[in-house]
Design a protein around this motif. Structure first.
Motif, PDB file in Angstrom:
ATOM      1  N   TYR A  14      77.445   4.097 -13.473  1.00  0.00           N
ATOM      2  CA  TYR A  14      77.050   4.916 -12.324  1.00  0.00           C
ATOM      3  C   TYR A  14      75.758   5.159 -12.388  1.00  0.00           C
ATOM      4  O   TYR A  14      75.190   5.710 -13.191  1.00  0.00           O
ATOM      5  N   THR A  15      74.861   4.765 -11.371  1.00  0.00           N
ATOM      6  CA  THR A  15      73.522   5.100 -11.229  1.00  0.00           C
ATOM      7  C   THR A  15      73.215   5.805  -9.850  1.00  0.00           C
ATOM      8  O   THR A  15      73.481   4.967  -8.559  1.00  0.00           O
ATOM      9  N   GLN A  16      72.350   6.434  -9.880  1.00  0.00           N
ATOM     10  CA  GLN A  16      71.638   7.118  -8.327  1.00  0.00           C
ATOM     11  C   GLN A  16      70.504   6.611  -8.337  1.00  0.00           C
ATOM     12  O   GLN A  16      69.605   6.792  -9.098  1.00  0.00           O
ATOM     13  N   HIS A  17      70.204   5.954  -7.171  1.00  0.00           N
ATOM     14  CA  HIS A  17      68.730   5.310  -6.893  1.00  0.00           C
ATOM     15  C   HIS A  17      67.979   5.970  -5.925  1.00  0.00           C
ATOM     16  O   HIS A  17      68.739   6.629  -4.885  1.00  0.00           O
ATOM     17  N   ARG A  18      66.836   6.317  -5.988  1.00  0.00           N
ATOM     18  CA  ARG A  18      65.933   6.853  -5.097  1.00  0.00           C
ATOM     19  C   ARG A  18      64.588   5.986  -4.690  1.00  0.00           C
ATOM     20  O   ARG A  18      64.087   5.427  -5.646  1.00  0.00           O
ATOM     21  N   GLY A  19      64.475   5.989  -3.421  1.00  0.00           N
ATOM     22  CA  GLY A  19      63.396   4.942  -3.102  1.00  0.00           C
ATOM     23  C   GLY A  19      62.091   5.864  -3.085  1.00  0.00           C
ATOM     24  O   GLY A  19      61.879   7.176  -3.544  1.00  0.00           O
ATOM     25  N   LYS A  23      63.828  10.231   1.299  1.00  0.00           N
ATOM     26  CA  LYS A  23      65.108  10.133   2.362  1.00  0.00           C
ATOM     27  C   LYS A  23      65.805   8.967   1.996  1.00  0.00           C
ATOM     28  O   LYS A  23      66.958   8.968   1.990  1.00  0.00           O
ATOM     29  N   LEU A  24      65.329   8.079   1.014  1.00  0.00           N
ATOM     30  CA  LEU A  24      66.202   6.815   0.818  1.00  0.00           C
ATOM     31  C   LEU A  24      66.902   7.162  -0.596  1.00  0.00           C
ATOM     32  O   LEU A  24      66.165   7.195  -1.618  1.00  0.00           O
ATOM     33  N   ARG A  25      68.102   7.296  -0.728  1.00  0.00           N
ATOM     34  CA  ARG A  25      68.774   7.689  -1.780  1.00  0.00           C
ATOM     35  C   ARG A  25      70.258   6.939  -1.837  1.00  0.00           C
ATOM     36  O   ARG A  25      70.857   7.083  -0.565  1.00  0.00           O
ATOM     37  N   PHE A  26      70.687   6.399  -2.897  1.00  0.00           N
ATOM     38  CA  PHE A  26      72.075   5.903  -2.636  1.00  0.00           C
ATOM     39  C   PHE A  26      72.678   5.846  -4.123  1.00  0.00           C
ATOM     40  O   PHE A  26      71.778   5.802  -5.038  1.00  0.00           O
ATOM     41  N   SER A  27      73.851   5.732  -4.212  1.00  0.00           N
ATOM     42  CA  SER A  27      74.514   5.401  -5.571  1.00  0.00           C
ATOM     43  C   SER A  27      74.985   4.170  -5.782  1.00  0.00           C
ATOM     44  O   SER A  27      75.679   3.633  -4.720  1.00  0.00           O
ATOM     45  N   SER A  28      75.079   3.570  -6.933  1.00  0.00           N
ATOM     46  CA  SER A  28      75.709   2.203  -7.209  1.00  0.00           C
ATOM     47  C   SER A  28      76.713   2.326  -8.446  1.00  0.00           C
ATOM     48  O   SER A  28      76.531   3.253  -9.248  1.00  0.00           O
ATOM     49  N   LEU A  47      82.139 -14.223  -3.108  1.00  0.00           N
ATOM     50  CA  LEU A  47      81.269 -14.455  -4.108  1.00  0.00           C
ATOM     51  C   LEU A  47      79.595 -14.868  -3.644  1.00  0.00           C
ATOM     52  O   LEU A  47      78.714 -14.473  -4.291  1.00  0.00           O
ATOM     53  N   MET A  48      79.772 -15.778  -2.755  1.00  0.00           N
ATOM     54  CA  MET A  48      78.260 -15.914  -2.426  1.00  0.00           C
ATOM     55  C   MET A  48      77.757 -15.054  -1.361  1.00  0.00           C
ATOM     56  O   MET A  48      76.424 -14.830  -1.622  1.00  0.00           O
ATOM     57  N   GLN A  49      78.186 -14.437  -0.736  1.00  0.00           N
ATOM     58  CA  GLN A  49      77.461 -13.336   0.344  1.00  0.00           C
ATOM     59  C   GLN A  49      77.625 -11.807  -0.142  1.00  0.00           C
ATOM     60  O   GLN A  49      76.957 -11.115   0.157  1.00  0.00           O
ATOM     61  N   GLY A  50      78.584 -11.655  -0.897  1.00  0.00           N
ATOM     62  CA  GLY A  50      78.485 -10.238  -1.227  1.00  0.00           C
ATOM     63  C   GLY A  50      79.369  -9.678  -0.859  1.00  0.00           C
ATOM     64  O   GLY A  50      80.071 -10.226   0.363  1.00  0.00           O
ATOM     65  N   ILE A  51      79.747  -8.180  -1.085  1.00  0.00           N
ATOM     66  CA  ILE A  51      80.716  -7.447  -0.254  1.00  0.00           C
ATOM     67  C   ILE A  51      80.077  -6.085   0.041  1.00  0.00           C
ATOM     68  O   ILE A  51      79.230  -5.578  -0.714  1.00  0.00           O
ATOM     69  N   GLY A  52      80.270  -5.325   1.125  1.00  0.00           N
ATOM     70  CA  GLY A  52      80.292  -4.003   1.519  1.00  0.00           C
ATOM     71  C   GLY A  52      78.976  -3.959   1.954  1.00  0.00           C
ATOM     72  O   GLY A  52      78.618  -4.980   2.667  1.00  0.00           O
ATOM     73  N   HIS A  53      78.432  -2.715   2.492  1.00  0.00           N
ATOM     74  CA  HIS A  53      77.358  -2.135   3.168  1.00  0.00           C
ATOM     75  C   HIS A  53      75.968  -2.314   2.620  1.00  0.00           C
ATOM     76  O   HIS A  53      74.891  -2.346   3.295  1.00  0.00           O
ATOM     77  N   ALA A  54      75.957  -2.333   1.580  1.00  0.00           N
ATOM     78  CA  ALA A  54      74.423  -2.146   0.720  1.00  0.00           C
ATOM     79  C   ALA A  54      74.021  -3.255   0.198  1.00  0.00           C
ATOM     80  O   ALA A  54      73.490  -3.257  -0.916  1.00  0.00           O
TER      81      ALA A  54
END
Length: 68
Positions: A14-19, A23-28, A47-54
């Motif tokens: 689990y990682t929290q990312h900050r730009g 204002k840019l913050r998200f977790s993966s 598999l080729m395109q990925g899944i989800g919104h990020a």
């Protein structure tokens, strides 16, 4: 295109990312487990395109390998 066995599913990281801008913050979350392919064409697309919104941030990528 696939089914995930929830009994084998675990959180591997689990990682929290900050730009650069605060204002840019998200977790993966990295998951590990077993899945069963139900529809080869749909699974291939995921598999080729990925899944989800990020996907623009490198999230939603699938790394898979055979059990055997």
């Amino acid at each position: 295109g696939f089914w995930v066995d929830e009994q084998c599913l675990r959180v591997a990281a689990y990682t929290q990312h900050r730009g650069k801008a605060e204002k840019l913050r998200f977790s993966s979350v990295d998951f590990a487990g077993e899945l069963t392919v139900l529809d080869a064409n749909k699974f291939g697309a995921a598999l080729m395109q990925g899944i989800g919104h990020a996907k623009a941030f490198g999230c939603g990528l699938l790394l898979v390998r055979r059990l055997d």
